[in-house]
Design a protein around this motif. Structure first.
Motif, short mmCIF file in Angstrom:
data_model
loop_
_atom_site.label_atom_id
_atom_site.label_comp_id
_atom_site.label_asym_id
_atom_site.label_seq_id
_atom_site.Cartn_x
_atom_site.Cartn_y
_atom_site.Cartn_z
N LYS A 128 0.83 -1.22 0.00
CA LYS A 128 0.00 0.00 0.00
C LYS A 128 0.86 1.27 0.00
CE LYS A 128 -3.11 2.43 3.16
NZ LYS A 128 -3.66 2.40 4.53
N LEU A 129 1.97 1.23 0.75
CA LEU A 129 2.83 2.41 0.81
C LEU A 129 3.44 2.71 -0.56
CD1 LEU A 129 4.23 4.70 2.30
CD2 LEU A 129 5.92 3.05 3.14
N ALA A 130 3.92 1.66 -1.24
CA ALA A 130 4.49 1.84 -2.58
C ALA A 130 3.44 2.41 -3.53
CB ALA A 130 5.03 0.51 -3.10
N GLN A 131 2.23 1.91 -3.44
CA GLN A 131 1.14 2.40 -4.31
C GLN A 131 0.80 3.85 -4.01
OE1 GLN A 131 -1.91 -0.47 -3.46
NE2 GLN A 131 -0.76 -2.16 -4.40
N SER A 132 0.80 4.19 -2.70
CA SER A 132 0.49 5.57 -2.31
C SER A 132 1.56 6.53 -2.81
CB SER A 132 0.37 5.67 -0.78
OG SER A 132 -0.64 4.81 -0.30
N ILE A 133 2.82 6.10 -2.76
CA ILE A 133 3.92 6.94 -3.25
C ILE A 133 3.78 7.17 -4.75
CG2 ILE A 133 6.41 6.89 -3.73
CD1 ILE A 133 6.79 5.84 -0.85
N ALA A 225 5.51 1.98 6.69
CA ALA A 225 4.27 1.29 6.32
C ALA A 225 3.38 1.10 7.55
CB ALA A 225 4.60 -0.06 5.68
N LYS A 226 4.02 0.77 8.67
CA LYS A 226 3.26 0.60 9.92
C LYS A 226 2.62 1.93 10.33
CE LYS A 226 5.82 -1.72 12.77
NZ LYS A 226 6.79 -1.73 13.90
#
Ligand code: MN
Length: 229
Positions: A128-133, A225-226
């Motif tokens: 999710k973090l990679a996608q948000s970036i 991510a956490k």
């Protein structure tokens, strides 16, 4: 001696977990006496990006100094038994309590900074973090460049941050001195310290070399991510 055993978490008074909006729950709320949390790794573990010598002064003298000073400042005040996060938020806009804010926020910022790095860090986030970036910066490379440029350009002492707003939209912000993103309604995911004490022994005036090395080799994407949740 292994610093992790030496400092430990013993003696820390726990007052529940962080319940303050915008604060990732890195260290449970502390009350008097405010304590220096253990480093999450050995003092030479970030070498050669950050030397044990730098950590010795930065963690052992500067970070510890904020803890010692805060304990003196809050004695016999309303802040004495508050969780650290509450002290930060309640003093953030107060001219009268500016010194308490500076020391409390610097404790919090450093707790967060040590956790923002990992000896096996760097590389790329996933999920999710990679996608948000990708959604909010266009690409990971564009994100890295913006993080480096913004952090390096902080004038004087301060911090560079990856942060998220209430809807999860990511942004990169810089703050001066001890200032924190939480007072702007932003939740921090990662930070990079650009006070000179963070890099001068290893890099002297080459702040950009320090910032880029931290981004490439140390950033703790699991921690970020956490925090994003
Ligand atoms: Mn620092």
């Amino acid at each position: 001696m292994d610093r992790r055993k030496f400092i430990g978490l013993t003696g820390m008074t726990l007052v529940g977990t962080a319940a303050v909006a915008g604060f990732p729950n890195i260290v449970p709320g502390q009350a008097m006496p405010f304590t220096l949390p253990a480093l999450p790794y050995a003092d030479n573990a970030l070498s050669p990006v950050i030397s044990a010598n730098t950590i010795g002064f930065h963690y052992g003298k500067h970070h510890k100094g904020y803890v010692d000073t805060l304990n003196k400042l809050v004695k016999d005040t309303q802040f004495e038994k508050m969780p650290l996060e509450d002290v930060v938020m309640k003093t953030a806009k107060s001219e009268k309590d500016k010194t308490i804010f500076n020391n409390a926020a610097q404790i919090w910022n450093h707790n967060f900074y040590w956790n923002s790095m990992n000896p096996k860090g760097g590389g790329k986030p996933t999920g999710k973090l990679a996608q948000s970036i990708e959604r909010d910066f266009g690409s990971f490379d564009a994100f890295k460049k913006q993080l480096a440029d913004t952090t390096v350009s902080q004038f004087g002492t301060g911090w560079g941050w990856l942060a998220a707003d209430k809807k999860g939209k990511l942004s990169i912000v810089k703050t001066g001195d001890a200032e924190v993103p939480m007072t702007q309604g932003l939740k921090p995911l990662l930070t990079i310290d650009v006070w000179e004490h963070a890099y001068y022994l290893d890099y002297q005036n080459k702040r950009a070399d320090y910032v880029n090395a931290v981004i490439d080799k140390l950033l703790n994407w699991e921690f970020a991510a956490k925090n994003l949740g």
